[in-house]
Design a protein around this motif. Structure first.
Motif, PDB file in Angstrom:
ATOM      1  N   ALA A   8      77.933  43.827 -35.070  1.00 49.70           N
ATOM      2  CA  ALA A   8      76.923  43.179 -34.217  1.00 49.70           C
ATOM      3  C   ALA A   8      77.552  42.107 -33.330  1.00 49.70           C
ATOM      4  O   ALA A   8      76.994  41.758 -32.287  1.00 49.70           O
ATOM      5  CB  ALA A   8      75.818  42.573 -35.073  1.00 49.70           C
ATOM      6  N   LYS A  63      77.880  43.042 -26.535  1.00 43.13           N
ATOM      7  CA  LYS A  63      76.439  42.927 -26.317  1.00 43.13           C
ATOM      8  C   LYS A  63      75.689  44.220 -26.616  1.00 43.13           C
ATOM      9  O   LYS A  63      74.614  44.192 -27.212  1.00 43.13           O
ATOM     10  CB  LYS A  63      76.148  42.481 -24.885  1.00 43.13           C
ATOM     11  N   SER A  64      76.242  45.349 -26.221  1.00 41.21           N
ATOM     12  CA  SER A  64      75.504  46.598 -26.433  1.00 41.21           C
ATOM     13  C   SER A  64      75.409  46.930 -27.918  1.00 41.21           C
ATOM     14  O   SER A  64      74.372  47.391 -28.390  1.00 41.21           O
ATOM     15  CB  SER A  64      76.129  47.755 -25.650  1.00 41.21           C
ATOM     16  N   TRP A  65      76.470  46.666 -28.689  1.00 41.84           N
ATOM     17  CA  TRP A  65      76.423  46.910 -30.127  1.00 41.84           C
ATOM     18  C   TRP A  65      75.456  45.930 -30.783  1.00 41.84           C
ATOM     19  O   TRP A  65      74.677  46.303 -31.652  1.00 41.84           O
ATOM     20  CB  TRP A  65      77.799  46.760 -30.753  1.00 41.84           C
ATOM     21  N   ASN A  66      75.509  44.682 -30.353  1.00 47.21           N
ATOM     22  CA  ASN A  66      74.601  43.686 -30.905  1.00 47.21           C
ATOM     23  C   ASN A  66      73.159  44.090 -30.662  1.00 47.21           C
ATOM     24  O   ASN A  66      72.329  44.037 -31.573  1.00 47.21           O
ATOM     25  CB  ASN A  66      74.879  42.309 -30.285  1.00 47.21           C
ATOM     26  N   HIS A  67      72.869  44.524 -29.456  1.00 47.91           N
ATOM     27  CA  HIS A  67      71.503  44.932 -29.115  1.00 47.91           C
ATOM     28  C   HIS A  67      71.068  46.125 -29.970  1.00 47.91           C
ATOM     29  O   HIS A  67      69.958  46.149 -30.500  1.00 47.91           O
ATOM     30  CB  HIS A  67      71.422  45.264 -27.623  1.00 47.91           C
ATOM     31  N   ALA A  68      71.949  47.090 -30.126  1.00 50.88           N
ATOM     32  CA  ALA A  68      71.623  48.290 -30.913  1.00 50.88           C
ATOM     33  C   ALA A  68      71.378  47.937 -32.382  1.00 50.88           C
ATOM     34  O   ALA A  68      70.475  48.489 -33.019  1.00 50.88           O
ATOM     35  CB  ALA A  68      72.744  49.318 -30.801  1.00 50.88           C
ATOM     36  N   GLU A 123      70.801  44.683 -33.777  1.00 49.81           N
ATOM     37  CA  GLU A 123      69.769  43.661 -33.979  1.00 49.81           C
ATOM     38  C   GLU A 123      68.358  44.207 -33.769  1.00 49.81           C
ATOM     39  O   GLU A 123      67.414  43.720 -34.373  1.00 49.81           O
ATOM     40  CB  GLU A 123      70.002  42.468 -33.045  1.00 49.81           C
ATOM     41  N   ASN A 124      68.222  45.204 -32.927  1.00 47.89           N
ATOM     42  CA  ASN A 124      66.896  45.737 -32.626  1.00 47.89           C
ATOM     43  C   ASN A 124      66.535  46.967 -33.450  1.00 47.89           C
ATOM     44  O   ASN A 124      65.586  47.666 -33.126  1.00 47.89           O
ATOM     45  CB  ASN A 124      66.790  46.049 -31.127  1.00 47.89           C
ATOM     46  N   ASN A 125      67.290  47.222 -34.503  1.00 45.76           N
ATOM     47  CA  ASN A 125      66.999  48.368 -35.355  1.00 45.76           C
ATOM     48  C   ASN A 125      66.872  47.890 -36.793  1.00 45.76           C
ATOM     49  O   ASN A 125      67.852  47.851 -37.542  1.00 45.76           O
ATOM     50  CB  ASN A 125      68.092  49.432 -35.227  1.00 45.76           C
TER      51      ASN A 125
END
Length: 155
Positions: free
Chosen positions: A59, A63-68, A70-72
């Motif tokens: 995470a 940013k893209s991994w964090n978003h994927a 954190e939002n799942n």
């Protein structure tokens, strides 16, 4: 006549212009980021294979991994259910009070580690507080300490 202050050459040498990526490098980076390329279901399967520490590290990767991640909330569910084996009452309470799987896990992870060590008898032969390892204590409620005391009495 005003004197011009002397400038330190070293400060100019260490200054770097902000990097502007050429378009072809941006394309290469997006190909390297599987979250940007693969369907969300596949990314979920990949992240779902990670242990808690690796998931937290992932995470923080970009940013893209964090978003994927954190939002799942489902990514955190299996780990939370593992912690529930030790902290069932606490996990159930948090879930009934509307906490997400991730927040429930964060609230109970270290407690479960410490509680498991106490319940397993790791500290059964400790004779003074100074003999306890640094991370052996965690704020726990009276019911949890009751469970630990019962386990000690049964040994």
């Amino acid at each position: 006549m005003q004197k011009t202050p002397k400038r330190n050459k070293q400060s100019f040498a260490s200054y770097e212009e902000p990097a502007v990526l050429p378009p072809d490098k941006k394309k290469r980076e997006s190909r390297d980021d599987f979250v940007a390329v693969l369907p969300p279901e596949v990314c979920f399967q990949i992240f779902n294979e990670l242990d808690i520490q690796s998931l937290c590290n992932a995470a923080m990767t970009c940013k893209s991994w964090n978003h994927a991640i954190e939002n799942n909330d489902s990514l955190w569910k299996n780990h939370c259910l593992t912690v529930r084996a030790v902290c069932q009452r606490e996990i159930d309470y948090d879930r009934q009070n509307g906490y997400s799987w991730k927040i429930t896990l964060l609230r109970n992870y270290w407690k479960s580690k410490v509680k498991q060590e106490w319940l397993s008898g790791k500290y059964s032969n400790i004779h003074s507080r100074s003999s306890l390892p640094e991370k052996s204590m965690y704020p726990m409620d009276v019911d949890t300490w009751g469970e630990i005391l019962e386990a000690e009495l049964e040994r």
